[in-house]
Design a protein around this motif. Structure first.
Motif, PDB file in Angstrom:
ATOM      1  N   VAL A 131       3.417  -1.337   4.044  1.00 34.46           N
ATOM      2  CA  VAL A 131       3.022   0.049   3.806  1.00 34.46           C
ATOM      3  C   VAL A 131       4.273   0.811   3.391  1.00 34.46           C
ATOM      4  N   THR A 132       4.222   1.415   2.224  1.00 34.22           N
ATOM      5  CA  THR A 132       5.373   2.116   1.683  1.00 34.22           C
ATOM      6  C   THR A 132       4.903   3.463   1.143  1.00 34.22           C
ATOM      7  N   GLY A 133       5.626   4.050   0.218  1.00 35.77           N
ATOM      8  CA  GLY A 133       5.198   5.357  -0.253  1.00 35.77           C
ATOM      9  C   GLY A 133       5.995   5.846  -1.441  1.00 35.77           C
ATOM     10  N   GLY A 134       6.264   7.171  -1.462  1.00 31.85           N
ATOM     11  CA  GLY A 134       6.110   8.092  -0.368  1.00 31.85           C
ATOM     12  C   GLY A 134       6.767   7.620   0.919  1.00 31.85           C
ATOM     13  N   GLU A 135       6.154   8.010   1.972  1.00 35.60           N
ATOM     14  CA  GLU A 135       6.638   7.686   3.303  1.00 35.60           C
ATOM     15  C   GLU A 135       5.504   7.077   4.118  1.00 35.60           C
ATOM     16  N   ALA A 162       4.704  -4.947   7.605  1.00 30.36           N
ATOM     17  CA  ALA A 162       6.001  -4.308   7.363  1.00 30.36           C
ATOM     18  C   ALA A 162       5.745  -2.890   6.901  1.00 30.36           C
ATOM     19  N   ILE A 163       6.705  -2.018   7.158  1.00 24.27           N
ATOM     20  CA  ILE A 163       6.658  -0.681   6.572  1.00 24.27           C
ATOM     21  C   ILE A 163       8.027  -0.352   5.995  1.00 24.27           C
ATOM     22  N   GLU A 164       8.013   0.515   4.995  1.00 24.66           N
ATOM     23  CA  GLU A 164       9.249   1.109   4.488  1.00 24.66           C
ATOM     24  C   GLU A 164       9.261   2.567   4.900  1.00 24.66           C
ATOM     25  N   THR A 165      10.375   3.029   5.459  1.00 24.42           N
ATOM     26  CA  THR A 165      10.462   4.410   5.931  1.00 24.42           C
ATOM     27  C   THR A 165      11.798   5.029   5.581  1.00 24.42           C
ATOM     28  N   CYS A 166      11.771   6.332   5.320  1.00 29.81           N
ATOM     29  CA  CYS A 166      13.013   7.086   5.122  1.00 29.81           C
ATOM     30  C   CYS A 166      13.625   7.472   6.461  1.00 29.81           C
ATOM     31  N   GLY A 167      12.863   7.322   7.542  1.00 26.80           N
ATOM     32  CA  GLY A 167      13.382   7.579   8.880  1.00 26.80           C
ATOM     33  C   GLY A 167      13.370   9.025   9.313  1.00 26.80           C
ATOM     34  N   SER A 217       4.814  10.531  -5.500  1.00 25.20           N
ATOM     35  CA  SER A 217       4.543  10.167  -4.110  1.00 25.20           C
ATOM     36  C   SER A 217       4.896  11.274  -3.127  1.00 25.20           C
ATOM     37  N   GLN A 218       5.579  12.318  -3.569  1.00 24.70           N
ATOM     38  CA  GLN A 218       6.154  13.269  -2.624  1.00 24.70           C
ATOM     39  C   GLN A 218       5.130  14.190  -1.977  1.00 24.70           C
ATOM     40  N   VAL A 219       4.179  14.671  -2.754  1.00 19.42           N
ATOM     41  CA  VAL A 219       3.161  15.588  -2.240  1.00 19.42           C
ATOM     42  C   VAL A 219       1.977  14.774  -1.733  1.00 19.42           C
ATOM     43  N   GLY A 220       1.445  15.152  -0.584  1.00 14.17           N
ATOM     44  CA  GLY A 220       0.437  14.334   0.098  1.00 14.17           C
ATOM     45  C   GLY A 220      -0.987  14.493  -0.374  1.00 14.17           C
ATOM     46  N   VAL A 221      -1.209  15.186  -1.491  1.00 12.95           N
ATOM     47  CA  VAL A 221      -2.562  15.371  -2.018  1.00 12.95           C
ATOM     48  C   VAL A 221      -2.589  14.907  -3.473  1.00 12.95           C
ATOM     49  N   PRO A 222      -3.787  14.659  -4.035  1.00 13.04           N
ATOM     50  CA  PRO A 222      -3.870  14.241  -5.436  1.00 13.04           C
ATOM     51  C   PRO A 222      -3.219  15.252  -6.378  1.00 13.04           C
ATOM     52  N   GLN A 223      -2.557  14.731  -7.412  1.00 15.84           N
ATOM     53  CA  GLN A 223      -1.875  15.571  -8.399  1.00 15.84           C
ATOM     54  C   GLN A 223      -2.205  15.102  -9.808  1.00 15.84           C
ATOM     55  N   LEU A 224      -2.214  16.054 -10.720  1.00 16.13           N
ATOM     56  CA  LEU A 224      -2.421  15.746 -12.127  1.00 16.13           C
ATOM     57  C   LEU A 224      -1.117  15.291 -12.765  1.00 16.13           C
ATOM     58  N   MET A 225      -1.175  14.162 -13.459  1.00 16.68           N
ATOM     59  CA  MET A 225      -0.075  13.717 -14.301  1.00 16.68           C
ATOM     60  C   MET A 225      -0.537  13.800 -15.749  1.00 16.68           C
ATOM     61  N   TYR A 226       0.325  14.327 -16.611  1.00 21.00           N
ATOM     62  CA  TYR A 226      -0.074  14.641 -17.987  1.00 21.00           C
ATOM     63  C   TYR A 226       0.972  14.133 -18.962  1.00 21.00           C
ATOM     64  N   ARG A 227       0.519  13.344 -19.944  1.00 24.57           N
ATOM     65  CA  ARG A 227       1.398  12.818 -20.987  1.00 24.57           C
ATOM     66  C   ARG A 227       1.138  13.571 -22.284  1.00 24.57           C
ATOM     67  N   VAL A 255       0.863  -1.180   0.000  1.00 28.16           N
ATOM     68  CA  VAL A 255       0.000   0.000   0.000  1.00 28.16           C
ATOM     69  C   VAL A 255       0.902   1.234   0.000  1.00 28.16           C
ATOM     70  N   PHE A 256       0.753   2.083  -1.017  1.00 25.42           N
ATOM     71  CA  PHE A 256       1.629   3.238  -1.209  1.00 25.42           C
ATOM     72  C   PHE A 256       0.947   4.501  -0.689  1.00 25.42           C
ATOM     73  N   VAL A 257       1.420   4.992   0.450  1.00 22.38           N
ATOM     74  CA  VAL A 257       0.897   6.230   1.024  1.00 22.38           C
ATOM     75  C   VAL A 257       1.491   7.421   0.272  1.00 22.38           C
ATOM     76  N   LYS A 258       0.680   8.449   0.057  1.00 22.46           N
ATOM     77  CA  LYS A 258       1.145   9.617  -0.692  1.00 22.46           C
ATOM     78  C   LYS A 258       1.630  10.707   0.264  1.00 22.46           C
TER      79      LYS A 258
END
Length: 314
Positions: free
Chosen positions: A145-149, A172-177, A56-66, A39-42
């Motif tokens: 649980v990963t991310g992001g953070e 398990a979690i993945e963290t940058c600490g 993943s860096q910003v914690g709110v929804p973002q537009l991605m455009y191709r 599960v990827f937390v934003k």
């Protein structure tokens, strides 16, 4: 039978805790023991210049455009409530200062040039997805649980871990600490394995590469080793030209072998360039960053350095 017992009222409250995530991946085998659901937390406090998941860096929804998928139909223009979209040279362009990530333009984009990255989910909804795959986890697998953070939204992560623990699912979690110790301790009390990222041992370079020094990060890693019971996997993204030099990898080996006595393994994660195309879709300036995908021989040499300290490095 789980050793973690919560009342029906507690379970109900845990299920209602919500957060913004950007992905759920299934049948993963590299992010903790066994087969796992990720599960990827934003949201993330660091700004690593090589980030493989810049969405993943910003914690709110973002537009991605191709841009390559845009056919210039203009359907997105009238539906944008903030008038952030214009047509130029047969393509749509979005003013990022005006865009609020509402996703209205995504709904009408038939060529799928636009995608909204990030959505709200409750811990209960996420748990139901994880629990459906319990048959595949065996003795070792489970939730990561990963991310992001993973600790960027600690109440959500904690609620999801507790729900899994109550159902006998490994966590398990993945963290940058780069999180306050009180938060780390609270969440990791319900965690079987922590995947802890070490990016750079020199704090000046760490700040240059990520936006922050590493003092809090290394201190938290020591405290996890000394005060908590979860298994520890140390992970090092190896970025040629930045932190993938023999001196830094040797210092990682020295630090882990000296201070992280319960470390199960050290994973050196070779750089890949998938994050560059994602950054373009976010109109993110990489500031001249460039690296190369390391060769097998290059990675084998760095792994041998880690192993010379008596550590497991796969």
């Amino acid at each position: 039978m789980s050793d973690y017992n919560f009342s029906p009222e507690e379970i109900s409250a845990l299920r209602e805790v919500s957060s913004t995530i950007f992905n759920i991946q299934h049948y993963c085998i590299h992010d903790g023991p066994g087969v796992r659901t990720n599960v990827f937390v934003k949201g993330c406090p660091l700004r690593c210049i090589w980030c493989a998941n810049p969405e993943s860096q910003v914690g709110v929804p973002q537009l991605m455009y191709r841009l390559d998928k845009c056919v210039g139909c203009g359907a997105c223009l009238p539906v944008c409530p903030n008038k952030a979209i214009t047509l130029k040279d047969g393509k749509s362009h979005t003013d990022r200062d005006l865009c609020k990530g509402c996703g209205e333009c995504v709904k009408v984009c038939k060529p799928e040039a636009r995608e909204l990255m990030g959505y709200t989910i409750t811990a209960g909804e996420a748990f139901d997805i994880v629990a459906k795959e319990k048959i595949f986890y065996g003795d070792d697998g489970g939730l990561t649980v990963t991310g992001g953070e993973a600790l960027a939204h600690p109440e959500f992560t904690l609620a999801l871990l507790k729900l899994c623990k109550a159902d006998g699912i490994s966590t398990a979690i993945e963290t940058c600490g780069h999180v306050k110790w009180e938060t780390v301790k609270k969440v990791l009390s319900y965690c079987d394995t922590v995947l802890f990222d070490m990016k750079e041992t020199d704090t000046v370079k760490h700040k240059e590469f990520t936006g922050f020094g590493n003092e809090m990060i290394l201190d938290n890693l020591k405290k996890i080793n000394d005060e908590l019971d979860c298994d520890i996997w140390v992970r090092v993204p190896t970025i040629p030209g930045y932190n993938a030099d023999e001196d830094n990898i040797r210092k990682v080996g020295e630090f882990v072998s000296t201070h992280i006595t319960r470390c199960k393994r050290v994973d050196l994660l070779p750089f890949h360039n998938l994050g560059e195309s994602k950054a373009e879709q976010l109109d993110r300036d990489l500031g001249g960053f460039h690296s190369e995908v390391p060769s097998k021989e290059f990675m084998d040499n760095l792994k041998d350095i880690i192993r010379s300290f008596g550590l497991t490095c796969l």
